[in-house]
Design an enzyme around this catalytic site. Structure first.
Site, PDB file in Angstrom:
ATOM      1  N   LYS A  77       2.077  -3.366   7.278  1.00  0.00           N
ATOM      2  CA  LYS A  77       2.391  -3.535   5.853  1.00  0.00           C
ATOM      3  C   LYS A  77       3.838  -3.105   5.576  1.00  0.00           C
ATOM      4  CE  LYS A  77       0.051  -4.680   2.877  1.00  0.00           C
ATOM      5  NZ  LYS A  77      -0.302  -6.014   2.295  1.00  0.00           N
TER       6      LYS A  77
ATOM      7  N   TYR B 130      -2.119  -0.686  10.904  1.00  0.00           N
ATOM      8  CA  TYR B 130      -2.215  -1.343   9.587  1.00  0.00           C
ATOM      9  C   TYR B 130      -1.004  -1.008   8.734  1.00  0.00           C
ATOM     10  CZ  TYR B 130      -3.362  -1.726   4.619  1.00  0.00           C
ATOM     11  OH  TYR B 130      -3.295  -1.976   3.268  1.00  0.00           O
TER      12      TYR B 130
ATOM     13  N   THR C 128       0.814  -1.210   0.000  1.00  0.00           N
ATOM     14  CA  THR C 128       0.000   0.000   0.000  1.00  0.00           C
ATOM     15  C   THR C 128       0.852   1.266   0.000  1.00  0.00           C
ATOM     16  OG1 THR C 128      -1.540   1.260   1.389  1.00  0.00           O
ATOM     17  CG2 THR C 128      -0.102  -0.267   2.531  1.00  0.00           C
ATOM     18  N   ASP C 129       0.267   2.362  -0.480  1.00  0.00           N
ATOM     19  CA  ASP C 129       0.962   3.656  -0.411  1.00  0.00           C
ATOM     20  C   ASP C 129       1.041   4.180   1.027  1.00  0.00           C
ATOM     21  OD1 ASP C 129      -1.724   4.321  -0.060  1.00  0.00           O
ATOM     22  OD2 ASP C 129      -1.780   5.851  -1.624  1.00  0.00           O
ATOM     23  N   GLU C 130       0.234   3.581   1.923  1.00  0.00           N
ATOM     24  CA  GLU C 130       0.203   4.092   3.300  1.00  0.00           C
ATOM     25  C   GLU C 130       1.526   3.888   4.035  1.00  0.00           C
ATOM     26  OE1 GLU C 130      -3.236   3.312   5.633  1.00  0.00           O
ATOM     27  OE2 GLU C 130      -4.597   3.538   3.949  1.00  0.00           O
TER      28      GLU C 130
HETATM   29  P1  NAD Z   1      -9.636  -7.338   1.742  1.00  0.00           P
HETATM   30  O1  NAD Z   1      -9.678  -7.098   3.204  1.00  0.00           O
HETATM   31  O2  NAD Z   1     -10.845  -7.077   0.914  1.00  0.00           O
HETATM   32  O3  NAD Z   1      -9.214  -8.858   1.453  1.00  0.00           O
HETATM   33  C1  NAD Z   1      -8.224  -9.505   2.172  1.00  0.00           C
HETATM   34  C2  NAD Z   1      -8.367 -11.006   1.939  1.00  0.00           C
HETATM   35  O4  NAD Z   1      -7.325 -11.660   2.687  1.00  0.00           O
HETATM   36  C3  NAD Z   1      -9.689 -11.576   2.423  1.00  0.00           C
HETATM   37  O5  NAD Z   1     -10.248 -12.430   1.446  1.00  0.00           O
HETATM   38  C4  NAD Z   1      -9.319 -12.355   3.681  1.00  0.00           C
HETATM   39  O6  NAD Z   1     -10.167 -13.472   3.908  1.00  0.00           O
HETATM   40  C5  NAD Z   1      -7.888 -12.763   3.375  1.00  0.00           C
HETATM   41  N1  NAD Z   1      -7.118 -12.999   4.599  1.00  0.00           N
HETATM   42  C6  NAD Z   1      -7.031 -12.195   5.691  1.00  0.00           C
HETATM   43  N2  NAD Z   1      -6.251 -12.767   6.634  1.00  0.00           N
HETATM   44  C7  NAD Z   1      -5.836 -13.949   6.107  1.00  0.00           C
HETATM   45  C8  NAD Z   1      -4.997 -14.980   6.595  1.00  0.00           C
HETATM   46  N3  NAD Z   1      -4.452 -14.949   7.825  1.00  0.00           N
HETATM   47  N4  NAD Z   1      -4.763 -16.045   5.799  1.00  0.00           N
HETATM   48  C9  NAD Z   1      -5.296 -16.117   4.554  1.00  0.00           C
HETATM   49  N5  NAD Z   1      -6.124 -15.170   4.058  1.00  0.00           N
HETATM   50  C10 NAD Z   1      -6.370 -14.105   4.833  1.00  0.00           C
HETATM   51  O7  NAD Z   1      -8.390  -6.508   1.220  1.00  0.00           O
HETATM   52  P2  NAD Z   1      -8.156  -5.801  -0.189  1.00  0.00           P
HETATM   53  O8  NAD Z   1      -8.683  -4.427  -0.123  1.00  0.00           O
HETATM   54  O9  NAD Z   1      -8.611  -6.706  -1.264  1.00  0.00           O
HETATM   55  O10 NAD Z   1      -6.556  -5.698  -0.170  1.00  0.00           O
HETATM   56  C11 NAD Z   1      -5.770  -6.754  -0.694  1.00  0.00           C
HETATM   57  C12 NAD Z   1      -4.304  -6.404  -0.545  1.00  0.00           C
HETATM   58  O11 NAD Z   1      -4.020  -5.189  -1.231  1.00  0.00           O
HETATM   59  C13 NAD Z   1      -3.862  -6.179   0.903  1.00  0.00           C
HETATM   60  O12 NAD Z   1      -2.569  -6.708   1.054  1.00  0.00           O
HETATM   61  C14 NAD Z   1      -3.841  -4.664   1.050  1.00  0.00           C
HETATM   62  O13 NAD Z   1      -2.900  -4.271   2.022  1.00  0.00           O
HETATM   63  C15 NAD Z   1      -3.443  -4.241  -0.341  1.00  0.00           C
HETATM   64  N6  NAD Z   1      -3.933  -2.914  -0.772  1.00  0.00           N
HETATM   65  C16 NAD Z   1      -5.258  -2.580  -0.661  1.00  0.00           C
HETATM   66  C17 NAD Z   1      -5.700  -1.340  -1.146  1.00  0.00           C
HETATM   67  C18 NAD Z   1      -7.144  -0.927  -1.083  1.00  0.00           C
HETATM   68  O14 NAD Z   1      -7.468   0.230  -1.388  1.00  0.00           O
HETATM   69  N7  NAD Z   1      -8.088  -1.798  -0.716  1.00  0.00           N
HETATM   70  C19 NAD Z   1      -4.784  -0.447  -1.724  1.00  0.00           C
HETATM   71  C20 NAD Z   1      -3.430  -0.830  -1.801  1.00  0.00           C
HETATM   72  C21 NAD Z   1      -3.019  -2.071  -1.338  1.00  0.00           C
HETATM   73  O1  DAU Z   2      -4.186   3.957   0.429  1.00  0.00           O
HETATM   74  C1  DAU Z   2      -4.394   2.586   0.289  1.00  0.00           C
HETATM   75  C2  DAU Z   2      -5.243   2.082   1.441  1.00  0.00           C
HETATM   76  O2  DAU Z   2      -6.562   2.544   1.199  1.00  0.00           O
HETATM   77  C3  DAU Z   2      -5.219   0.560   1.569  1.00  0.00           C
HETATM   78  O3  DAU Z   2      -3.923   0.147   1.889  1.00  0.00           O
HETATM   79  C4  DAU Z   2      -6.202   0.097   2.661  1.00  0.00           C
HETATM   80  O4  DAU Z   2      -6.233  -1.319   2.706  1.00  0.00           O
HETATM   81  C5  DAU Z   2      -7.575   0.631   2.311  1.00  0.00           C
HETATM   82  O5  DAU Z   2      -8.491   0.279   3.332  1.00  0.00           O
HETATM   83  C6  DAU Z   2      -7.535   2.154   2.140  1.00  0.00           C
HETATM   84  O6  DAU Z   2      -7.275   2.802   3.406  1.00  0.00           O
HETATM   85  P1  DAU Z   2      -8.062   4.126   3.851  1.00  0.00           P
HETATM   86  O7  DAU Z   2      -7.998   4.255   5.306  1.00  0.00           O
HETATM   87  O8  DAU Z   2      -7.646   5.286   3.017  1.00  0.00           O
HETATM   88  O9  DAU Z   2      -9.551   3.704   3.356  1.00  0.00           O
HETATM   89  P2  DAU Z   2     -11.006   3.878   4.021  1.00  0.00           P
HETATM   90  O10 DAU Z   2     -11.995   3.519   2.977  1.00  0.00           O
HETATM   91  O11 DAU Z   2     -11.097   3.229   5.349  1.00  0.00           O
HETATM   92  O12 DAU Z   2     -11.071   5.455   4.247  1.00  0.00           O
HETATM   93  C7  DAU Z   2     -10.916   6.369   3.161  1.00  0.00           C
HETATM   94  C8  DAU Z   2     -10.984   7.763   3.742  1.00  0.00           C
HETATM   95  O13 DAU Z   2     -12.323   8.007   4.209  1.00  0.00           O
HETATM   96  C9  DAU Z   2     -10.083   7.996   4.942  1.00  0.00           C
HETATM   97  O14 DAU Z   2      -9.575   9.317   4.902  1.00  0.00           O
HETATM   98  C10 DAU Z   2     -11.016   7.827   6.149  1.00  0.00           C
HETATM   99  C11 DAU Z   2     -12.341   8.324   5.604  1.00  0.00           C
HETATM  100  N1  DAU Z   2     -13.560   7.702   6.201  1.00  0.00           N
HETATM  101  C12 DAU Z   2     -13.649   6.338   6.210  1.00  0.00           C
HETATM  102  C13 DAU Z   2     -14.739   5.723   6.755  1.00  0.00           C
HETATM  103  C14 DAU Z   2     -14.836   4.214   6.793  1.00  0.00           C
HETATM  104  C15 DAU Z   2     -14.577   8.494   6.685  1.00  0.00           C
HETATM  105  O15 DAU Z   2     -14.505   9.736   6.630  1.00  0.00           O
HETATM  106  N2  DAU Z   2     -15.678   7.870   7.220  1.00  0.00           N
HETATM  107  C16 DAU Z   2     -15.795   6.528   7.291  1.00  0.00           C
HETATM  108  O16 DAU Z   2     -16.821   6.028   7.842  1.00  0.00           O
END
Ligand code: NAD
Ligand code: DAU
Length: 365
Positions: A163, A159, A133-135
């Site tokens: 990562k 989180y 992630t970019d975080e």
């Molecule tokens: P998600 O939470 O939707 O999915 C995660 C999956 O991992 C789920 O299917 C869960 O069952 C599985 N999982 C969790 N713990 C596990 C374990 N111990 N063993 C096996 N499986 C397990 O997440 P996502 O949003 O699809 O993100 C996927 C990946 O991409 C993550 O590594 C996340 O850090 C990264 N990522 C997400 C975002 C985003 O915006 N969602 C952005 C950048 C990177």
């Molecule tokens: O940047 C990549 C990341 O983006 C991934 O690595 C994470 O897995 C993914 O969950 C996401 O993280 P964020 O914290 O940015 O996503 P989230 O959807 O939780 O929140 C997006 C923004 O919205 C953040 O600034 C918090 C805000 N927010 C979120 C929720 C759930 C609110 O204002 N209200 C809310 O109820």
């Protein structure tokens, strides 16, 4: 090509699996523990495809991971399994340390042992692709330049710290043991099948039910939004052609404040399913902020664009429209993922937050 994909029942992993099955000849071994965030329904037509095999394994279980490699003998691994929600990491960091750090360590060690016994083309071609992630880079001020691959790590939440730790392990396994790795760091994804605890699906579903749209702080935090299928294409590209040991940042070239995003969702809903009670933005409610809330993320994608020729295809307008429409068309999927656990999370995260009524009146775009 036999790919082992971890987290393939999650939001991004399922998009990657659907693409590999629909658009390539690859065989996919989909490894997922099926936590609250994993759902086999998200695989759609890929689920019962002859080139797709699902195996329920928790990556924290080293023995189970060893069995996986022994049994399936993959050509490459794309590792997406993780605990992924920042708010949950603040409530309970332990699971993030266990899955994101220990789980990744298990995969690295087992992959190292497996790879070291491969020979010839199998050994040369093997890849460990770590999806991150970019975080990990921390946050930016309003005028700071976007994150590059050289930006120092400065994670803010449990989180992002977990990562960051996993990224460091992957790099160390490359440098010390020569494991052939690639790493990607991506910005915020959105699109179909996203679990409704994340901003965009939460807002769509709350609005449709006439519930408050809870915005942390003033809604001024900025995220760089990428449509999930564009991310999946980028991951396939990096796995196929990325340089060993190299990191690639992936972003949407699409920065918006949270308030802008919520207004955009409300505007689409107003056009698509108008509510007789009034415009959806009347539901916006400002609540107390996320602790340690990162202000802004932005990605400089020069490396992946120039070296690998990738760029996002979907515009935010069309991607958001498609996403809203998907949630409108798929109430059965939504119902199934909103288990008792989901209700418990919603109660825990939102019940005791203070409502900031002054901010609620300032719902400006
Ligand atoms: P998600 O939470 O939707 O999915 C995660 C999956 O991992 C789920 O299917 C869960 O069952 C599985 N999982 C969790 N713990 C596990 C374990 N111990 N063993 C096996 N499986 C397990 O997440 P996502 O949003 O699809 O993100 C996927 C990946 O991409 C993550 O590594 C996340 O850090 C990264 N990522 C997400 C975002 C985003 O915006 N969602 C952005 C950048 C990177
Ligand atoms: O940047 C990549 C990341 O983006 C991934 O690595 C994470 O897995 C993914 O969950 C996401 O993280 P964020 O914290 O940015 O996503 P989230 O959807 O939780 O929140 C997006 C923004 O919205 C953040 O600034 C918090 C805000 N927010 C979120 C929720 C759930 C609110 O204002 N209200 C809310 O109820």
């Amino acid at each position: 090509m036999k790919l082992l994909i971890t987290g393939g029942a999650g939001f991004i992993g399922s998009a990657v699996v659907r693409q590999y099955i629909a658009e390539t000849e690859a065989t996919v071994v989909n490894v997922d523990a099926l936590t609250y965030a994993g759902n086999l329904d998200s695989l759609a037509e890929a689920r019962y495809h002859p080139r797709h095999q699902f195996v329920q394994v928790d990556i924290r279980n080293r023995g189970a991971v060893e069995n996986l490699f022994r049994e399936y003998r993959p050509d490459a691994i794309m590792h997406l399994a993780a605990e992924s929600h920042v708010d949950r990491s603040i409530e309970g960091p332990a699971a993030f340390v266990e899955t994101n750090i220990t789980g990744t360590h298990n995969l690295l060690e087992v992959a190292r042992g497996y790879w070291s016994e491969l020979e010839g083309k199998d050994r040369e071609g093997f890849r460990f692709h770590h999806v991150s992630t970019d975080e990990v880079y921390g946050d930016l001020g309003p005028n700071d330049p976007a994150f590059t691959e050289e930006t120092p790590y400065a994670p803010s939440s449990p989180y992002s710290a977990s990562k960051a730790a996993s990224d460091h392990l992957v790099r160390a396994w490359h440098r010390t043991y020569g494991l052939p790795v690639v790493i990607t760091n991506c910005s915020n994804n959105y699109g179909p099948y996203q679990f409704p605890e994340k901003l965009i699906p939460l807002m769509i579903l709350n609005a449709l039910e006439g519930k408050p749209l809870p915005i942390y702080g003033k809604g001024e935090n900025i995220r760089d939004w990428l449509y999930v299928d564009d991310h999946a294409y980028a991951l396939r590209n990096v796995l196929a052609t990325g340089q060993l040991g190299r990191t690639y940042n992936i972003g949407g070239r699409c920065e918006h404040t949270n308030l802008e995003v919520v207004h955009a969702i409300c505007a689409i809903l107003d056009r698509t399913v108008p509510d007789s009670a009034g415009p959806y933005e009347r539901l916006i409610q400002f609540i107390s902020d996320r602790p340690g809330h990162d202000l802004r993320y932005a990605i400089d994608d020069t490396r992946i664009a120039t070296e690998l020729g990738w760029q996002p295809k979907e515009s935010f307008d069309s991607g958001l429209q498609k996403t809203v429409q998907w949630y409108l068309n798929n109430p059965a999927w939504v119902e199934r993922v909103r288990s008792g656990e989901y209700c418990e999370w919603m109660r825990q995260n939102y019940t005791n937050r203070e409502t900031n009524t002054t901010e609620s009146k300032a719902t400006k775009k």
